[in-house]
Motif scaffolding. Structure first.
Motif, PDB file in Angstrom:
ATOM      1  N   MET A 190     -17.341  77.713 -25.425  1.00  0.00           N
ATOM      2  CA  MET A 190     -17.475  78.336 -24.011  1.00  0.00           C
ATOM      3  C   MET A 190     -16.730  77.841 -22.411  1.00  0.00           C
ATOM      4  N   SER A 191     -17.827  76.756 -22.675  1.00  0.00           N
ATOM      5  CA  SER A 191     -16.672  75.956 -21.179  1.00  0.00           C
ATOM      6  C   SER A 191     -15.315  76.268 -21.343  1.00  0.00           C
ATOM      7  N   GLU A 241     -23.118  72.544 -35.550  1.00  0.00           N
ATOM      8  CA  GLU A 241     -23.888  71.632 -36.236  1.00  0.00           C
ATOM      9  C   GLU A 241     -24.576  69.968 -35.924  1.00  0.00           C
ATOM     10  N   ASP A 242     -23.584  69.264 -34.679  1.00  0.00           N
ATOM     11  CA  ASP A 242     -23.867  67.876 -34.619  1.00  0.00           C
ATOM     12  C   ASP A 242     -24.170  68.091 -32.690  1.00  0.00           C
ATOM     13  N   ASP A 243     -24.150  69.026 -32.403  1.00  0.00           N
ATOM     14  CA  ASP A 243     -24.500  69.151 -30.681  1.00  0.00           C
ATOM     15  C   ASP A 243     -24.970  70.617 -30.529  1.00  0.00           C
ATOM     16  N   LYS A 244     -26.361  71.308 -30.625  1.00  0.00           N
ATOM     17  CA  LYS A 244     -26.478  72.603 -30.443  1.00  0.00           C
ATOM     18  C   LYS A 244     -25.571  73.312 -29.247  1.00  0.00           C
ATOM     19  N   ARG A 245     -25.516  73.007 -28.912  1.00  0.00           N
ATOM     20  CA  ARG A 245     -25.148  72.745 -26.929  1.00  0.00           C
ATOM     21  C   ARG A 245     -23.736  73.305 -27.414  1.00  0.00           C
ATOM     22  N   VAL A 246     -23.520  72.657 -28.140  1.00  0.00           N
ATOM     23  CA  VAL A 246     -21.871  73.342 -28.098  1.00  0.00           C
ATOM     24  C   VAL A 246     -22.000  74.495 -29.051  1.00  0.00           C
ATOM     25  N   VAL A 247     -21.039  76.338 -27.945  1.00  0.00           N
ATOM     26  CA  VAL A 247     -20.618  77.007 -28.483  1.00  0.00           C
ATOM     27  C   VAL A 247     -19.193  76.965 -29.185  1.00  0.00           C
ATOM     28  N   THR A 248     -18.580  77.481 -30.472  1.00  0.00           N
ATOM     29  CA  THR A 248     -17.365  77.421 -30.397  1.00  0.00           C
ATOM     30  C   THR A 248     -16.998  78.952 -30.993  1.00  0.00           C
ATOM     31  N   ILE A 249     -15.923  79.776 -30.253  1.00  0.00           N
ATOM     32  CA  ILE A 249     -15.628  80.841 -30.224  1.00  0.00           C
ATOM     33  C   ILE A 249     -14.259  81.548 -31.648  1.00  0.00           C
ATOM     34  N   ARG A 250     -14.810  82.116 -31.998  1.00  0.00           N
ATOM     35  CA  ARG A 250     -13.258  82.821 -32.436  1.00  0.00           C
ATOM     36  C   ARG A 250     -12.933  83.653 -33.068  1.00  0.00           C
ATOM     37  N   LEU A 251     -11.926  84.754 -33.017  1.00  0.00           N
ATOM     38  CA  LEU A 251     -11.494  86.185 -32.987  1.00  0.00           C
ATOM     39  C   LEU A 251     -12.162  86.035 -34.712  1.00  0.00           C
ATOM     40  N   SER A 252     -12.770  87.306 -35.086  1.00  0.00           N
ATOM     41  CA  SER A 252     -13.076  88.111 -36.270  1.00  0.00           C
ATOM     42  C   SER A 252     -11.354  88.749 -36.659  1.00  0.00           C
TER      43      SER A 252
END
Length: 163
Positions: free
Chosen positions: A54-55, A87-98
């Motif tokens: 997200m960053s 999994e390790d850091d719940k603050r980090v959100v990864t975005i991927r194309l569907s």
């Protein structure tokens, strides 16, 4: 408005009127009419980089993180992408194309590539070189304008649409 501005505006509208009927209904019905500029930029970013945080989205769009979150939320509702928490850091959100988002951007790129190839096939190498020289000059002028705007003391008001 002075004569030069009127001529420029008239030329632009004439160009639009001439090209409008040449674009197929399928292209007009494409995703381009259903996404904002920032949403399209996110699709292109994800297409090129597979997954981002997200960053990274906020930095790429040059918007605050909460604005990027809103953009991603709307795109997720449209099933164009997905978000996953680390999994390790719940603050980090990864975005991927569907799969749907990847198909949409591929269709857009294929359509533009086909038009580009058709246009370039009708031009001489000199005309092609001239077009790219003109495009570089246009970008240069726009960059100078942006630099001046960023360094001017006047502040602008931005509208933020909240859904």
């Amino acid at each position: 408005m002075d004569a030069e501005k009127l001529l420029m505006e008239d030329t632009l509208f004439q160009f639009i009127d001439r090209i409008r009927p040449l674009i197929s209904n399928e292209l007009w019905a494409n995703i381009l009419l259903n996404v904002t500029k920032n949403e399209l930029l996110v699709l292109l970013l994800l297409y090129r980089q597979e997954d981002v945080t997200m960053s990274q989205v906020a930095q790429y769009l040059r918007v605050p993180l909460n604005t990027a979150t809103g953009i991603i939320s709307r795109m997720e509702k449209q099933t164009l992408l997905s978000r996953e928490r680390n999994e390790d850091d719940k603050r980090v959100v990864t975005i991927r194309l569907s799969a749907s988002g990847r198909n949409q951007i591929r269709q857009i790129l294929t359509t533009f590539r086909q038009y580009g190839q058709k246009v370039l096939s009708e031009l001489t190498s000199e005309e092609t070189a001239l077009i790219f020289t003109i495009i570089e000059k246009v970008i240069s002028v726009m960059q100078k304008e942006q630099f001046q705007a960023m360094n001017s003391p006047a502040q602008t008001i931005r509208k933020i649409i909240i859904e």
